[in-house]
Write an enzyme that holds these catalytic residues in place. Structure first.
Site, PDB file in Angstrom:
ATOM      1  N   HIS A 245     115.260  60.059  -6.922  1.00  0.00           N
ATOM      2  CA  HIS A 245     115.934  60.710  -8.048  1.00  0.00           C
ATOM      3  C   HIS A 245     114.987  61.571  -8.877  1.00  0.00           C
ATOM      4  CE1 HIS A 245     117.964  56.731  -7.350  1.00  0.00           C
ATOM      5  NE2 HIS A 245     118.969  57.558  -7.167  1.00  0.00           N
TER       6      HIS A 245
ATOM      7  N   GLU B  15     118.261  60.742 -12.267  1.00  0.00           N
ATOM      8  CA  GLU B  15     118.115  62.164 -11.928  1.00  0.00           C
ATOM      9  C   GLU B  15     118.212  63.043 -13.169  1.00  0.00           C
ATOM     10  OE1 GLU B  15     120.912  65.399  -9.744  1.00  0.00           O
ATOM     11  OE2 GLU B  15     120.491  63.606  -8.555  1.00  0.00           O
TER      12      GLU B  15
ATOM     13  N   THR C  24     123.363  66.264  -8.649  1.00  0.00           N
ATOM     14  CA  THR C  24     123.550  66.531  -7.216  1.00  0.00           C
ATOM     15  C   THR C  24     124.571  65.626  -6.543  1.00  0.00           C
ATOM     16  OG1 THR C  24     121.700  65.087  -6.588  1.00  0.00           O
ATOM     17  CG2 THR C  24     121.198  67.419  -6.994  1.00  0.00           C
TER      18      THR C  24
END
Length: 275
Positions: free
Chosen positions: A70, A121, A151
């Site tokens: 991450h 992340e 993402t």
């Protein structure tokens, strides 16, 4: 009972790369340290810790520090390089690209990221660029913006968020970029279609995994759906369903999916008296 296993299952390339690298370092006899889950999967982390991986936010004793898939904030990465003899950055390449994109656009406009504020992340991203991370549309004074996404977010949910933001605000310039991992998008689309023919959808993956949670929400729109981390969590009444579909998050190993399918067949065999 008919068991249908999705085509897009198992580790994504970023997760596979991270796990393989950690295993290789441990096999070399190195003292490997990290500050959290390499990937969001309990079974995988248990296997790595049994092999010798040390996980602690306070740990400074070790030969190699591995950065999780991450990512971590930029200043934290620099600090670690001063503490450990070797730092191996296992940030997923797609995540790294997101960080670079946010950093580049932050020089000229406000960065708005569709994502979970406390996700690792997103915590890491804010170490590269000042960004607003949210999943709730809001009013904004700035006139020049760029929209990015975590993402592992749902592409459809991301599009809906951007559309709502544009309706609520009067932007002079609004850039929309699809920064969602294509691997997760492909899984999203497969689950969207396949779950329509299922009586029961089984999503296999860690309960802290964002992309697994996304698949669970999608499948739940079309069929009865359960989210499990191991075969032991399969309910006894699973055998009453005609068509059972099995999906997985990107941090779920193929071996775990195989064990789930094996357990399903065993349960069906016991019901039919063939076992």
């Amino acid at each position: 009972m008919k068991i249908v296993v999705a085509k897009n299952i198992g580790f994504c390339f970023g997760v596979e790369r991270a796990i393989r690298t950690v295993e290789e370092l441990l096999d070399e006899g190195k003292k490997v340290v990290t500050d959290g889950e390499i990937v969001h999967n309990k079974q995988v982390m248990e296997q790595l810790t049994k092999k010798g991986l040390k996980v602690s936010s306070e740990m400074t004793d070790g030969e190699v520090f591995v950065v999780r898939a991450h990512g971590i904030p930029k200043d934290r990465l620099e600090e670690l390089k001063k503490i450990f003899p070797e730092v191996v950055d296992l940030t997923c390449p797609i995540v790294s690209q997101l960080f670079k994109t946010a950093q580049r656009y932050a020089k000229e406009r406000k960065v708005i990221v569709f994502g979970k504020e406390d996700h690792p992340e997103m915590v890491a991203l804010r170490g590269y660029a000042p960004a607003i991370v949210t999943k709730v549309p809001f009013k904004l004074e700035e006139k020049k913006v760029v929209f990015l996404s975590q993402t592992t977010s749902s592409l459809e949910e991301y599009k809906e968020f951007v559309a709502a933001m544009i309706r609520m605000n009067e932007f002079e310039e609004a850039v929309f970029l699809n920064t969602i991992c294509p691997v997760t998008v492909n899984r999203e689309r497969e689950v969207e279609e396949l779950s329509k023919i299922c009586d029961l959808s089984i999503v296999v993956g860690g309960k802290h995994s964002s992309n697994t949670g996304k698949l669970f929400r999608i499948a739940s729109k079309h069929s009865k759906t359960i989210w499990i981390e191991s075969p032991d969590e399969l309910p006894a009444d699973v055998v009453k369903y005609g068509t059972v579909c099995v999906f997985s998050g990107t941090s779920t190993p193929n071996s775990l999916i195989e064990n789930v399918v094996r357990k399903l067949k065993e349960m069906e065999g016991k019901r039919d008296g063939t076992i």
